[in-house]
Scaffold this active site. Structure first.
Site, PDB file in Angstrom:
ATOM      1  N   SER A 113       0.794  -1.221   0.000  1.00  0.00           N
ATOM      2  CA  SER A 113       0.000   0.000   0.000  1.00  0.00           C
ATOM      3  C   SER A 113       0.832   1.278   0.000  1.00  0.00           C
ATOM      4  O   SER A 113       1.567   1.537  -0.934  1.00  0.00           O
ATOM      5  CB  SER A 113      -0.949  -0.044   1.190  1.00  0.00           C
ATOM      6  OG  SER A 113      -1.846   1.017   1.138  1.00  0.00           O
ATOM      7  N   HIS A 114       0.735   2.036   1.099  1.00  0.00           N
ATOM      8  CA  HIS A 114       1.367   3.358   1.167  1.00  0.00           C
ATOM      9  C   HIS A 114       2.827   3.281   1.600  1.00  0.00           C
ATOM     10  O   HIS A 114       3.503   4.301   1.665  1.00  0.00           O
ATOM     11  CB  HIS A 114       0.597   4.235   2.149  1.00  0.00           C
ATOM     12  CG  HIS A 114       0.437   3.569   3.485  1.00  0.00           C
ATOM     13  ND1 HIS A 114      -0.381   2.476   3.663  1.00  0.00           N
ATOM     14  CD2 HIS A 114       1.022   3.801   4.676  1.00  0.00           C
ATOM     15  CE1 HIS A 114      -0.295   2.083   4.929  1.00  0.00           C
ATOM     16  NE2 HIS A 114       0.548   2.867   5.565  1.00  0.00           N
ATOM     17  N   ASP A 278      -2.965   6.300  -3.199  1.00  0.00           N
ATOM     18  CA  ASP A 278      -1.777   5.667  -2.616  1.00  0.00           C
ATOM     19  C   ASP A 278      -1.199   4.575  -3.519  1.00  0.00           C
ATOM     20  O   ASP A 278      -1.647   4.386  -4.651  1.00  0.00           O
ATOM     21  CB  ASP A 278      -2.095   5.110  -1.222  1.00  0.00           C
ATOM     22  CG  ASP A 278      -2.975   3.881  -1.271  1.00  0.00           C
ATOM     23  OD1 ASP A 278      -3.727   3.726  -2.264  1.00  0.00           O
ATOM     24  OD2 ASP A 278      -2.927   3.062  -0.329  1.00  0.00           O
ATOM     25  N   ASP A 280      -1.436   1.344  -3.802  1.00  0.00           N
ATOM     26  CA  ASP A 280      -2.294   0.320  -4.405  1.00  0.00           C
ATOM     27  C   ASP A 280      -3.672   0.857  -4.804  1.00  0.00           C
ATOM     28  O   ASP A 280      -4.553   0.083  -5.167  1.00  0.00           O
ATOM     29  CB  ASP A 280      -2.441  -0.881  -3.456  1.00  0.00           C
ATOM     30  CG  ASP A 280      -3.077  -0.509  -2.131  1.00  0.00           C
ATOM     31  OD1 ASP A 280      -2.911   0.638  -1.688  1.00  0.00           O
ATOM     32  OD2 ASP A 280      -3.756  -1.371  -1.542  1.00  0.00           O
ATOM     33  N   ASP A 282      -6.180   2.311  -3.123  1.00  0.00           N
ATOM     34  CA  ASP A 282      -7.408   2.252  -2.324  1.00  0.00           C
ATOM     35  C   ASP A 282      -7.620   3.506  -1.467  1.00  0.00           C
ATOM     36  O   ASP A 282      -8.698   3.712  -0.939  1.00  0.00           O
ATOM     37  CB  ASP A 282      -7.493   0.964  -1.491  1.00  0.00           C
ATOM     38  CG  ASP A 282      -6.294   0.746  -0.592  1.00  0.00           C
ATOM     39  OD1 ASP A 282      -5.382   1.599  -0.578  1.00  0.00           O
ATOM     40  OD2 ASP A 282      -6.257  -0.292   0.106  1.00  0.00           O
ATOM     41  N   ARG A 283      -6.592   4.354  -1.334  1.00  0.00           N
ATOM     42  CA  ARG A 283      -6.768   5.575  -0.534  1.00  0.00           C
ATOM     43  C   ARG A 283      -6.942   6.795  -1.413  1.00  0.00           C
ATOM     44  O   ARG A 283      -6.504   6.799  -2.570  1.00  0.00           O
ATOM     45  CB  ARG A 283      -5.525   5.825   0.331  1.00  0.00           C
ATOM     46  CG  ARG A 283      -5.286   4.761   1.336  1.00  0.00           C
ATOM     47  CD  ARG A 283      -4.113   5.150   2.215  1.00  0.00           C
ATOM     48  NE  ARG A 283      -3.902   4.117   3.202  1.00  0.00           N
ATOM     49  CZ  ARG A 283      -3.284   4.290   4.350  1.00  0.00           C
ATOM     50  NH1 ARG A 283      -2.776   5.471   4.641  1.00  0.00           N
ATOM     51  NH2 ARG A 283      -3.149   3.291   5.194  1.00  0.00           N
ATOM     52  N   LYS A 377     -11.607  -0.355   0.086  1.00  0.00           N
ATOM     53  CA  LYS A 377     -11.736   1.077  -0.091  1.00  0.00           C
ATOM     54  C   LYS A 377     -11.261   1.412  -1.501  1.00  0.00           C
ATOM     55  O   LYS A 377     -10.526   0.629  -2.107  1.00  0.00           O
ATOM     56  CB  LYS A 377     -10.976   1.844   0.982  1.00  0.00           C
ATOM     57  CG  LYS A 377      -9.514   1.449   1.192  1.00  0.00           C
ATOM     58  CD  LYS A 377      -9.001   2.115   2.462  1.00  0.00           C
ATOM     59  CE  LYS A 377      -7.509   1.917   2.646  1.00  0.00           C
ATOM     60  NZ  LYS A 377      -7.175   0.661   3.339  1.00  0.00           N
ATOM     61  N   ARG A 497      -0.050   5.686  16.908  1.00  0.00           N
ATOM     62  CA  ARG A 497      -0.982   6.646  16.312  1.00  0.00           C
ATOM     63  C   ARG A 497      -1.843   7.229  17.427  1.00  0.00           C
ATOM     64  O   ARG A 497      -2.404   6.485  18.238  1.00  0.00           O
ATOM     65  CB  ARG A 497      -1.892   5.964  15.292  1.00  0.00           C
ATOM     66  CG  ARG A 497      -1.154   5.269  14.157  1.00  0.00           C
ATOM     67  CD  ARG A 497      -2.070   5.087  12.955  1.00  0.00           C
ATOM     68  NE  ARG A 497      -1.562   4.121  11.992  1.00  0.00           N
ATOM     69  CZ  ARG A 497      -0.568   4.344  11.124  1.00  0.00           C
ATOM     70  NH1 ARG A 497       0.058   5.511  11.141  1.00  0.00           N
ATOM     71  NH2 ARG A 497      -0.196   3.411  10.267  1.00  0.00           N
TER      72      ARG A 497
HETATM   73  C1  VG1 Z   1      -3.478   1.666   8.354  1.00  0.00           C
HETATM   74  C2  VG1 Z   1      -4.683   2.569   8.550  1.00  0.00           C
HETATM   75  C3  VG1 Z   1      -5.951   1.771   8.387  1.00  0.00           C
HETATM   76  C4  VG1 Z   1      -5.958   1.081   7.011  1.00  0.00           C
HETATM   77  C5  VG1 Z   1      -4.704   0.242   6.868  1.00  0.00           C
HETATM   78  C6  VG1 Z   1      -4.592  -0.382   5.502  1.00  0.00           C
HETATM   79  O1  VG1 Z   1      -3.461   0.668   9.348  1.00  0.00           O
HETATM   80  O2  VG1 Z   1      -4.639   3.187   9.811  1.00  0.00           O
HETATM   81  O3  VG1 Z   1      -7.064   2.615   8.541  1.00  0.00           O
HETATM   82  O4  VG1 Z   1      -7.085   0.257   6.864  1.00  0.00           O
HETATM   83  O5  VG1 Z   1      -3.556   1.053   7.077  1.00  0.00           O
HETATM   84  O6  VG1 Z   1      -4.652   0.581   4.504  1.00  0.00           O
HETATM   85  P1  VG1 Z   1      -2.538   0.756  10.652  1.00  0.00           P
HETATM   86  O7  VG1 Z   1      -2.726  -0.555  11.366  1.00  0.00           O
HETATM   87  O8  VG1 Z   1      -1.147   0.997  10.181  1.00  0.00           O
HETATM   88  O9  VG1 Z   1      -3.042   1.934  11.424  1.00  0.00           O
HETATM   89  V1  VG1 Z   1      -3.734   0.354   3.114  1.00  0.00           V
HETATM   90  O10 VG1 Z   1      -4.159   1.609   2.036  1.00  0.00           O
HETATM   91  O11 VG1 Z   1      -2.235   0.305   3.813  1.00  0.00           O
HETATM   92  O12 VG1 Z   1      -4.138  -1.130   2.547  1.00  0.00           O
HETATM   93 CO    CO Z   2      -3.590   1.237   0.222  1.00  0.00          CO
END
Ligand code: VG1
Ligand code: CO
Length: 544
Positions: A113-114, A278, A280, A282-283, A377, A497
Site C-alpha cells: 500500500s502506502h 496511494d 495500491d 485504495d486511498r 476502499k 498513532r
Molecule cells: C493503516 C490505517 C488503516 C488502514 C490500513 C490499511 O493501518 O490506519 O485505517 O485500513 O492502514 O490501509 P494501521 O494498522 O497501520 O493503522 V492500506 O491503504 O495500507 O491497505
Molecule cells: Co492502500
C-alpha cells in the site's frame, strides 16, 4: 514441467496485520519466505482445488517475480484458473472488482500500500475472499496457524510466463488469463456516476483539476477515467506512470507525502480540485483550491449528499466508520435516520456489514472511503464521487465542506503519528494506558472530565465474532476524544498513532486552525500517555 515438493521450516513472523502480511523486500526475498506463506494460504482454503483466483499487485519492486512464483505454486496446488492483471498489475479496488465480476473463489493481492517500495522498501501479500474483500480474522488466523506448521510446499518447475500481453494459456494443467483490468473498473465506475454530467462540467472550461497518482498503480486507471472518459486535458494526471520504487517517494496521499500536489493546490493560480491516491489505489486525499478535506469529513459529506449520485440515488442502507474515524458521519446518519456502525481499524471489518446490506458507504480516517460496489476502499471512486457532487451542485469543495459544518457542526480532527519508535517502549506505553483506563472514568484531567475509557472491543453484528484490544479510547463529557493504538501495517519498530477529536457546534468558530482548535487536547494526550518519556520524541513524524 514437473511438480516439486520443497522441504521447508516455519518462519515465526508470518502473522498478518491490519491488511495482510507486510515485510521489507529483503525479508520476502529470504529463501522459502514467500513460498511458505502462499502454501499456507492454499492449505487453509478448503475446496480451492479446481477454482479460479484473481492475482495482481501494485507493481512495486518484487511484484513481477512474486507473481511468477505464485503462478507456479498455484498450478502445483491444483488451482483451476488464475486471472492475472496485465504486467502483474491490479489496483486493490480493481482486484476486488474482478473477484466480484467473475465470481472467483478469492484473490491474492500483492501490495504494501502506502509503504515505500524498491529493493529496500516494503512488500506485502493479502488474501481476499469470494466477496472481493480482505479475509476476515478467522481466515487470516488459520493461514498464520498453518504457516507455523508448514514442512513443505509445492511448486511447478517451469519457465516464467509472459504477463505483458493480454491472452490465455496453460501453465501445467492450470489456465492463466492475463487481462487488462482498466476496462472492467471503468465500466463499474460508469454504472455508479453521472459521467455525462461530469464531462459537460469539465468541458464548460471553468473548472481545473490535478490528479496525483504518485508514480503508483492508479496512473493507467486515472488517465482512462479523467483524461479519456471525462475529457480532462492531457496532463491532468501527474506522476501517472507506475514505477517499481514509486520514484523513490512515499505513496501515501496525505499533506506530508503528497507535497507536490499540496504545493499546486495551495499555490498561486491553483486548480479548483486536486486528489491523490496511494500505492495500491485504495486511498484518496481530496483537496479544493487552498483547502484540505479531512477524510472523516469527506465520508460525512459524501453520506449527506449521496442521493445526488446516480448509484446511490435511492439512499443508503447505513454507514460504517472505523473507531478512530471522527464522528462527523454519525451526525449525518442520525439526521438521515440510518444506522452508523463503528468497527475496528482495517477494511476487513466492513465486509460483513456490506454483504448484509447494513452499510452502503464506509470510511476510515486514514484516507479510505468506499461503498458496496466492491469490498475494498477505493481511491478513484471517492474522487469521482466528489466530482459528481461538484458537477451537480456547482459548488466548490470549500463551500460544500463549510456549509456541511454549518448544518452539522464541525468535528475538529487530527492524527499524530510517531513512526519507527522502539517497539518494547511503545507496547509499554499502551499497556500502561490499558491499566489506567479502568480508573479514568469520572476523573478530571485539566479542563476535561473523563466520560469513558476502554480498550475498544468489537462484536460483529452479523457473525458475532469478537475482536479485542483495538485501541485505547478516552472520551470526555464535552464530546471530545483521544484514541491511542499501534499500527498494524508498519515494518520497522512500532508506529504509535494518536487520534484527536473535538466537536464545535458554533459556526463562528469553524475557521480556526485544526491544531490550534485541538491544542489543549493534544497537550493532554501527550501528558496522559507520557509520549515523550516512552518514545523519546517531542513531536510526531506525521500530522494529518
Ligand atoms: C493503516 C490505517 C488503516 C488502514 C490500513 C490499511 O493501518 O490506519 O485505517 O485500513 O492502514 O490501509 P494501521 O494498522 O497501520 O493503522 V492500506 O491503504 O495500507 O491497505
Ligand atoms: Co492502500
Amino acid at each position: 514441467m514437473n511438480l516439486q515438493l520443497v522441504s521447508t521450516v516455519p518462519f515465526t513472523d508470518q502473522k498478518p496485520g491490519t491488511s495482510g502480511l507486510r515485510k521489507s523486500v529483503p525479508v520476502f526475498q529470504k529463501p522459502h519466505y514467500l513460498e511458505n506463506f502462499i502454501q499456507a494460504i492454499f492449505d487453509s482454503l478448503d475446496g480451492c482445488a479446481g477454482q479460479t483466483l484473481v492475482l495482481g499487485g501494485d507493481g512495486r519492486y518484487y511484484n513481477r517475480s512474486a507473481i511468477q512464483t505464485i503462478l507456479k505454486m498455484a498450478a502445483a496446488n491444483e488451482i483451476g484458473k488464475i486471472i492475472v492483471g496485465q504486467g502483474g498489475i491490479l489496483s486493490t479496488p480493481a482486484a476486488s472488482c474482478l473477484i466480484r465480476k467473475y465470481q472467483t473463489f478469492g484473490g491474492i493481492i500483492l501490495s504494501a500500500s502506502h509503504n515505500p517500495g524498491g529493493p529496500n522498501g516494503d512488500f506485502g501479500v493479502k488474501y481476499n475472499i469470494g466477496n472481493g474483500g480482505p479475509a476476515p480474522e478467522k481466515v487470516t488466523s488459520a493461514i498464520f496457524e498453518r504457516s507455523q506448521q508448514i514442512t513443505e510446499y509445492k511448486i511447478l518447475s517451469a519457465a516464467d510466463v509472459n504477463l505483458d500481453r493480454a491472452g490465455s494459456f496453460k501453465l501445467g494443467t492450470m489456465d492463466v488469463e492475463v487481462i487488462d483490468s482498466v476496462t472492467p473498473y471503468l465500466e463499474l465506475m460508469q454504472s455508479l456516476f453521472d459521467f455525462e454530467r461530469i464531462r459537460a462540467f469539465i468541458a464548460a472550461g471553468n473548472f481545473r483539476m490535478c490528479i496525483d497518482s504518485m508514480h503508483a498503480v492508479t496512473g493507467p486507471y486515472a488517465k482512462a477515467l479523467f483524461e479519456e472518459a471525462l475529457g480532462a486535458s492531457a496532463g491532468t494526471v501527474i506522476n501517472g506512470i507506475p514505477l517499481e520504487d514509486f520514484g523513490q517517494g512515499h505513496p501515501d496521499p496525505n499533506l506530508v507525502y503528497a507535497k507536490e500536489l499540496v504545493d499546486i493546490l495551495f499555490g498561486e493560480d491553483a486548480p479548483d480540485f486536486g486528489a491523490a491516491s496511494d500505492g495500491d489505489g485504495d486511498r484518496n486525499m481530496v483537496l479544493g483550491k487552498h483547502f484540505f478535506v479531512t477524510p472523516s469529513d469527506s465520508l460525512a459529506v459524501l453520506t449527506a449528499n449521496a442521493t445526488l449520485v446516480p448509484g446511490y440515488k435511492n439512499g443508503l442502507a447505513g454507514v460504517a466508520r472505523s473507531m478512530p474515524t471522527s464522528a462527523a458521519v454519525d451526525r449525518v446518519a442520525a439526521k438521515l435516520g440510518i444506522d452508523c456502525y463503528e468497527t475496528p481499524t482495517g477494511w476487513k471489518f466492513f465486509g460483513n456489514l456490506l454483504d448484509a446490506d447494513k452499510a452502503t458507504l464506509c470510511g476510515e480516517e486514514s484516507f479510505g472511503t468506499g461503498s458496496n460496489h466492491v469490498r475494498e476502499k477505493d481511491g478513484l471512486w471517492a474522487v469521482l464521487f466528489w466530482l459528481n457532487l461538484l458537477a451537480t451542485t456547482g459548488k466548490s469543495v470549500e463551500q460544500l465542506v463549510t456549509e456541511h459544518w454549518q448544518t452539522y457542526g464541525r468535528n475538529f480532527y487530527s492524527r499524530h503519528d510517531y513512526e519507527e519508535v522502539d517497539k518494547a517502549k511503545a507496547t509499554e506505553l499502551m499497556e500502561r494506558l490499558r491499566e489506567m483506563s479502568a480508573t479514568l472514568p469520572g476523573q478530571q484531567l485539566g479542563v476535561y472530565t473523563v466520560d469513558y475509557a476502554d480498550d475498544f472491543s468489537y462484536t460483529d453484528p452479523v457473525d458475532g465474532s469478537i475482536s479485542q484490544k483495538q485501541g485505547i479510547r478516552i472520551g470526555f463529557t464535552d464530546g471530545s476524544r483521544m484514541v491511542f493504538r499501534l499500527s498494524g501495517t508498519g515494518t520497522k519498530g512500532a508506529t504509535l498513532r494518536v487520534y484527536l477529536e473535538s466537536y464545535e457546534p458554533d459556526g463562528t468558530k469553524h475557521q480556526q486552525d485544526t491544531q490550534d482548535a485541538l491544542g489543549s487536547l493534544i497537550a493532554l494526550a501527550n501528558e496522559v500517555a507520557q509520549i515523550k518519556e516512552f518514545t523519546g520524541r517531542d513531536r510526531p513524524t506525521v500530522i494529518t
